[in-house]
Enzyme design. Structure first.
Site, mmCIF file in Angstrom:
data_model
loop_
_atom_site.group_PDB
_atom_site.id
_atom_site.type_symbol
_atom_site.label_atom_id
_atom_site.label_comp_id
_atom_site.label_asym_id
_atom_site.label_seq_id
_atom_site.Cartn_x
_atom_site.Cartn_y
_atom_site.Cartn_z
ATOM 1 N N LEU A 156 55.877 21.114 31.124
ATOM 2 C CA LEU A 156 55.485 22.015 32.204
ATOM 3 C C LEU A 156 55.372 23.426 31.650
ATOM 4 O O LEU A 156 55.851 23.734 30.552
ATOM 5 C CB LEU A 156 56.470 21.948 33.361
ATOM 6 C CG LEU A 156 57.969 22.193 33.082
ATOM 7 C CD1 LEU A 156 58.303 23.666 33.082
ATOM 8 C CD2 LEU A 156 58.801 21.456 34.132
ATOM 9 N N SER A 157 54.707 24.294 32.383
ATOM 10 C CA SER A 157 54.546 25.687 31.998
ATOM 11 C C SER A 157 54.447 26.522 33.257
ATOM 12 O O SER A 157 54.361 25.989 34.371
ATOM 13 C CB SER A 157 53.293 25.861 31.134
ATOM 14 O OG SER A 157 52.137 25.497 31.879
ATOM 15 N N THR A 214 59.516 19.669 27.827
ATOM 16 C CA THR A 214 59.563 20.000 29.263
ATOM 17 C C THR A 214 58.338 19.486 30.013
ATOM 18 O O THR A 214 58.411 19.168 31.187
ATOM 19 C CB THR A 214 59.665 21.509 29.455
ATOM 20 O OG1 THR A 214 58.483 22.140 28.915
ATOM 21 C CG2 THR A 214 60.897 22.064 28.751
ATOM 22 N N ASP A 253 30.845 6.850 22.372
ATOM 23 C CA ASP A 253 32.203 7.327 22.571
ATOM 24 C C ASP A 253 32.269 8.115 23.872
ATOM 25 O O ASP A 253 31.336 8.853 24.203
ATOM 26 C CB ASP A 253 32.621 8.209 21.389
ATOM 27 C CG ASP A 253 34.094 8.531 21.432
ATOM 28 O OD1 ASP A 253 34.892 7.602 21.620
ATOM 29 O OD2 ASP A 253 34.447 9.712 21.289
ATOM 30 N N PHE A 312 54.329 25.865 27.576
ATOM 31 C CA PHE A 312 54.379 24.408 27.642
ATOM 32 C C PHE A 312 55.018 23.871 26.366
ATOM 33 O O PHE A 312 54.746 24.339 25.267
ATOM 34 C CB PHE A 312 52.963 23.843 27.780
ATOM 35 C CG PHE A 312 52.907 22.345 27.740
ATOM 36 C CD1 PHE A 312 53.074 21.599 28.897
ATOM 37 C CD2 PHE A 312 52.699 21.665 26.544
ATOM 38 C CE1 PHE A 312 53.028 20.208 28.862
ATOM 39 C CE2 PHE A 312 52.649 20.288 26.496
ATOM 40 C CZ PHE A 312 52.819 19.560 27.665
ATOM 41 N N THR A 313 55.875 22.877 26.513
ATOM 42 C CA THR A 313 56.436 22.159 25.366
ATOM 43 C C THR A 313 56.365 20.670 25.644
ATOM 44 O O THR A 313 56.296 20.233 26.801
ATOM 45 C CB THR A 313 57.907 22.554 25.102
ATOM 46 O OG1 THR A 313 58.710 22.087 26.191
ATOM 47 C CG2 THR A 313 58.059 24.055 24.940
ATOM 48 N N ASP A 334 32.261 9.936 14.037
ATOM 49 C CA ASP A 334 32.440 11.056 13.115
ATOM 50 C C ASP A 334 33.707 10.954 12.265
ATOM 51 O O ASP A 334 33.868 11.691 11.299
ATOM 52 C CB ASP A 334 32.460 12.386 13.876
ATOM 53 C CG ASP A 334 33.586 12.456 14.896
ATOM 54 O OD1 ASP A 334 34.321 11.453 15.055
ATOM 55 O OD2 ASP A 334 33.742 13.513 15.527
#
Length: 677
Positions: A381-382, A379, A306, A375-376, A513
């Site tokens: 962005l932050s 949006t 992985d 951050f959302t 896992d």
């Protein structure tokens, strides 16, 4: 960290216990599983009875007794080798067994009402029962968290003292009996019956009690049994030859000839080699649920790894800053730091660290008047608003739309270059102006490229499996040096890929896992499940890594190859050293009837009796002298099959011929000086 402290190769208490166990293993029903050593025991009994008969009749019996003694030592040294290997496993299991007590749990009759509980011991719990475990309490048996989240100390199993998070749902819901809940409380559904928990299986496998012979080991047993039968027939025919010549060979001499010609060396060490292979895995904190898996690891052709957490660190990190025309890179670094000051994600911290290490921009303390912009998903962005300016970072298109300005062509070209390389660009702005961009990339682990190069030398093809798009996957694969990659991989894709490789005759290994990895782990010839993974993954794989380190799969392959190399090397040595015994014993038996055989007495042994006794003594001593090598394993180097064959033939083939000539001659000289010959 290792699960238990590894005992010394020849630890005093283990040796003392092994001596007693070696005598117990003389039981014929036990030895019959090892045909070569069983034949040796039968011959030992026969020669012992002949010595007793001669002593009772007042005839010379010293030679017979000496041969009988060393034949018995040959058998004892063989059982001793197996007992030492098992003893090392028992020593590792002792601490696990000592830590496993009868835990009293809070049984929950109705999972919908956690207020009603009743005490039950761990041995009374059955699969499907529910128990409530709070901080400071021991999880009574293997299970899955069905409600709640808690911090769990798994040091009793893994040896790692740092607690891990276990929560309902997802790939971190499996818990192991005997581990301690450190904080909060969880409702656990029991998934194992008493006596079949993970800890029980671990103890059984570590001790070797559940070890079954692998297909190659069974095949070698059949070969050794066949060789024993062939030599038995050959020695039986010598009775007629000697009678025809007018001087019948004694049963004692023919018995000694038989035992020294059959491959007692590898016959005595075969079981110890297999047990030691399991032991080496345990030292790496890997539990194999079958010896077949260890052996298959040595024959692996394709390795599926992985990407996230195995080839790469898993968290994107800042790798570079690019600037818009007319902007200083220092200004971009300062804006990126202020926009990331309140960002506690690994990506945010990496931006601050990169600016400090590469551009000397030190993050200031969090200003009291700062207004954070979190951050959302909407949006994307932050940032942060300060009296001296407004700072933002985020997805390029989102930030450009929010600021209502287009990215300059020069900066857009740099951003496009980052995306084509498989990295993630984040735009950086100050006071409504886009200054540049940050390159976030999944960092390839140091040294991983060299590890893949070693695997390539071993003839193993490495395949990176990832859910990333093909562009990102190709960039990471090129940087890591894997042979191939599987992008945008879903569970069925992994399963189909493994089946396709197996249909072409290849052995496949993979690590996983999650529940979605379970089908592929079950299909793979070597399936390494993570201890921190789901119960489904752990049950599907045939190995469990207690450290939950997917890169351990590389070490597992090396241990498997070392097991096969050790078995092959000692088999080569065992068969090769029979050549010298021909020159020692055959002239001694027939030189009186056929004087021409004196030409074969190249060692110039003192007498026929000395030659026979020297060969029998050497045959016994060589087994015990090779026990450390069988336990430690032949040193492994990532070379091709042709180079490996040359090394084996040179060291263990030629060495197997030379060593008996030297050893038998030295023993003959000692016997002569002692007046035995």
């Amino acid at each position: 960290m290792t699960m238990t402290t590894a005992p010394a190769l020849l630890d005093g208490p283990i040796i003392r216990a092994a001596v007693w166990d070696a005598f117990k293993k003389l039981n014929p029903p036990h030895l019959i599983r090892n045909p070569v050593i069983f034949v040796t025991e039968v011959v030992s009994i026969l020669v012992t009875l002949l010595a007793i008969r001669d002593a009772a009749l007042g005839q010379a019996w010293g030679f017979q007794a000496g041969v009988a003694l060393w034949l018995w030592l040959t058998v004892l040294f063989a059982t001793f080798a197996e007992a030492v290997a098992e003893g090392r496993g028992k020593a590792r299991a002792a601490s696990l067994r000592a830590s496993r007590g009868e835990t009293v749990a809070r049984w929950v009759p109705n999972p919908a009402d956690l207020a009603i509980t009743a005490p039950r011991t761990a041995s009374e719990l059955r699969r499907g029962d529910h128990v409530l475990v709070a901080a400071g309490e021991i999880i009574p048996s293997d299970g899955e968290v069905v409600q709640g989240i808690a911090s769990v100390n798994e040091s009793a199993v893994t040896g790692e003292s740092a607690p891990v998070i276990r929560e309902a749902g997802g790939d971190r819901s499996a818990v192991t009996g005997g581990t301690l809940v450190v904080s909060d409380r969880i409702l656990v559904r029991i998934t194992a019956e008493p006596g079949s928990t993970f800890l029980d299986r671990m103890i059984a496998m570590v001790e070797g009690a559940s070890r079954q012979k692998t297909p190659n080991e069974i095949a070698l047993d059949i070969l050794l049994a066949g060789m024993a039968i062939v030599f038995l027939i050959a020695v039986a025919t010598l009775v007629g030859f000697s009678a025809y010549s007018g001087a019948a060979a004694s049963v004692v001499v023919l018995s000694a000839l038989l035992v020294t010609l059959i491959p007692t060396t590898i016959g005595g060490l075969l079981s110890a080699i297999g047990i030691a292979g399991m032991d080496r895995l345990v030292r790496f904190n890997v539990l194999a649920t079958s010896g077949r898996a260890v052996e298959a690891a040595g024959d692996v052709d394709v390795l599926l790894l992985d990407k996230t957490g195995t080839i790469t660190f898993g968290n994107r990190a800042a790798a570079s800053f690019i600037v818009a025309p007319g902007v200083n890179i220092q200004e971009v670094a300062e804006a990126a730091v202020l926009a990331s000051l309140a960002d506690e994600t690994p990506e945010g911290r990496s931006i601050v660290a990169f600016a400090r290490d590469k551009h000397g921009v030190v993050a200031p303390p969090m200003p009291a008047e700062a207004r954070l912009v979190p951050f959302t998903a909407q949006t994307r962005l932050s940032g942060m608003d300060l009296p001296q300016g407004s700072y933002r970072k985020g997805a390029v298109d989102s930030l450009a739309a929010a600021l209502k300005q287009a990215v300059t062509p020069a900066l857009a070209a740099g951003i496009d270059r980052i995306a084509r390389a498989g990295a993630t660009p984040l735009a950086v702005a100050k006071d409504g102006r886009i200054l540049g961009a940050i390159e976030l990339k999944d960092i390839v682990k140091p040294g991983i490229r060299e590890r893949f190069l070693e695997l390539r030398r071993m003839g193993i093809r490495t395949v990176m499996v990832t859910g990333d798009n093909r562009l990102t996957a190709a960039a990471i694969a090129a940087e890591a040096g894997v042979d191939d990659f599987l992008a945008e991989a879903k569970p069925q894709d992994k399963l189909d890929y493994i089946r396709a490789q197996q249909s072409e005759g290849r052995l496949v290994a993979m690590a996983g896992d999650g529940t979605n990895d379970a089908p592929a782990l079950a299909q793979a010839d070597v399936g390494l499940a993570m201890q921190t993974g789901t119960q489904a993954a752990r049950e599907a794989g045939n190995m469990v890594d207690l450290d939950s380190d997917p890169t351990k799969l590389i070490e597992v392959v090396e241990i498997g190859k070392q097991l096969l190399i050790t078995r092959g090397a000692l088999t080569t040595f065992s068969i090769a050293n029979d050549v010298a015994k021909y020159f020692a014993i055959l002239p001694a038996i027939f030189v009186a009837q056929y004087p021409g055989l004196m030409a074969l007495n190249v060692m110039h042994l003192t007498s026929p009796q000395s030659a026979i006794l020297s060969a029998v003594i050497f045959n016994a001593l060589i087994i015990v002298s090779l026990v450390p090598l069988a336990l430690r394993g032949v040193s492994y180097a990532p070379v091709g099959a042709a180079s490996l064959l040359r090394r084996n033939l040179l060291i263990y083939g030629v060495g197997g011929i030379v060593a008996p000539f030297v050893g038998i001659k030295i023993i003959d000289v000692i016997l002569t000086l002692l007046g035995v010959a």
